[in-house]
Design an enzyme around this catalytic site. Sequence first.
Site, PDB file in Angstrom:
ATOM      1  N   GLU A  53       1.546 -25.511-105.923  1.00 14.96           N
ATOM      2  CA  GLU A  53       2.634 -26.065-105.121  1.00 14.96           C
ATOM      3  C   GLU A  53       2.291 -26.035-103.630  1.00 14.96           C
ATOM      4  O   GLU A  53       2.616 -26.952-102.893  1.00 14.96           O
ATOM      5  CB  GLU A  53       3.943 -25.309-105.381  1.00 14.96           C
ATOM      6  CG  GLU A  53       4.518 -25.552-106.767  1.00 14.96           C
ATOM      7  CD  GLU A  53       4.893 -27.018-107.015  1.00 14.96           C
ATOM      8  OE1 GLU A  53       5.112 -27.773-106.053  1.00 14.96           O
ATOM      9  OE2 GLU A  53       4.944 -27.420-108.185  1.00 14.96           O
ATOM     10  N   TYR A 136      11.489 -25.195-100.526  1.00 14.62           N
ATOM     11  CA  TYR A 136      10.851 -26.003-101.580  1.00 14.62           C
ATOM     12  C   TYR A 136       9.950 -25.130-102.462  1.00 14.62           C
ATOM     13  O   TYR A 136      10.061 -25.130-103.689  1.00 14.62           O
ATOM     14  CB  TYR A 136      10.038 -27.168-100.983  1.00 14.62           C
ATOM     15  CG  TYR A 136       9.232 -27.811-102.076  1.00 14.62           C
ATOM     16  CD1 TYR A 136       9.834 -28.692-102.962  1.00 14.62           C
ATOM     17  CD2 TYR A 136       7.903 -27.442-102.303  1.00 14.62           C
ATOM     18  CE1 TYR A 136       9.130 -29.212-104.039  1.00 14.62           C
ATOM     19  CE2 TYR A 136       7.193 -27.955-103.373  1.00 14.62           C
ATOM     20  CZ  TYR A 136       7.818 -28.836-104.229  1.00 14.62           C
ATOM     21  OH  TYR A 136       7.115 -29.324-105.307  1.00 14.62           O
ATOM     22  N   ASP A 154      11.739 -32.537-102.606  1.00 10.65           N
ATOM     23  CA  ASP A 154      10.620 -32.917-101.739  1.00 10.65           C
ATOM     24  C   ASP A 154      10.735 -34.422-101.460  1.00 10.65           C
ATOM     25  O   ASP A 154      11.768 -35.030-101.780  1.00 10.65           O
ATOM     26  CB  ASP A 154       9.271 -32.547-102.383  1.00 10.65           C
ATOM     27  CG  ASP A 154       8.964 -33.398-103.615  1.00 10.65           C
ATOM     28  OD1 ASP A 154       9.855 -34.161-104.069  1.00 10.65           O
ATOM     29  OD2 ASP A 154       7.826 -33.321-104.124  1.00 10.65           O
TER      30      ASP A 154
END
Length: 369
Positions: A53, A136, A154
């Site tokens: 990520e 996020y 996102d």
Amino acid sequence: MTSRQTDLKTIERLYRRHDGPGMRQALHAWYLKNQRRLPWRATRDPYRIWLSEVMLQQTQVKTVIPYWQRFTAAFPDVASLAAADPQTVLKLWEGLGYYRRAHHLMAAARAIVREWDGRLPAQREAFRRLPGVGDYIANAVMSIAFDQPWAVVDGNVKRVLARLFRLADPVNRPSSHARFQALADRLLDTADPSRHNQAVMELGALVCTPRQPACPTCPLATLCRANQEGVVDRYPVRDQKAAVPEHAMVAGVVTKKGKILLVRRPDEGFLAGLWEFPGGRCHKKETASDACGRLVAAQSGLKVAVGQPVARVRHAYTHFKITLDVLACRWESGRVRLDGPVAFRWMRRNELDNYPLPGAIKKVLPHLT
Ligand code: SF4
């Protein structure tokens, strides 16, 4: 009634009127058949999912795959990353850009070893406090690695939501974020948040793309408000961006007895810890040659004779672009006394590649004989 309550009511109305549950179902059925096989989807290891990520922020999937594979081979767990030499980590990160991510990962890994016995904390608030972890990353890791009901938002998710619900809030305006987050929260499948979050992002990456979305084959085509009303090209709405400034920079390839001078940037700030040729920004109306002599002398303390141009390269960063003029410089006198950089090495041409270098300097290397 507060504005937040009003907003939640609007979200609820949007969700119900446009068949949120139907969207969720269609999305999941599509994802089961169409998801890409990505290496980080074959693991349940929270460390590897976190790493993916972080790398995927601002970087495309196909670029990230080999970096993720090399990185996890070199540092298979949090403890090995925490103990790593920062220069080795930066070298493995070289070319991915946004080097702050690598520094944050190292700092977070050290904190996890120190405070969590080397295991990623499964509590969102604790994980969110680690360096470099924003909402996020926290939501992605908590949902994908730990099956916790946190919705991710996102760029892909915002674009999909804006089109599905005809949400006119500009996607690049920070104050819009809460609205997108509230809608994503409402749409989240709390029974399988990992699959749900990945499905929305996958739809944004493969079908609901920024340009020419594949609406005819989209699993949500009949539920999507922008598609039904024939206005897909109007979403997402964006605020106009300010023009990106362009800076004139110079760097000197200083040679002495067949070796080249490389200096290391400070461990904090822009391109922290990377190696480069001494140089910097040109003054207005200053020639590249004059700027080069001035900056090399100021940063290294050396007196040099500035010679021929070696290369001119262009490079784009997030908020500005540079044109970098690189000039050959011959050492004339003096010992290195650094002002700005924090370390230096004299090295042969074939040794330069062993050091982590910024993208612009990498572009210069083929021009060095
Ligand atoms: S129908 Fe088109 S605009 Fe709507 S979600 Fe699907 S791809 Fe995106």
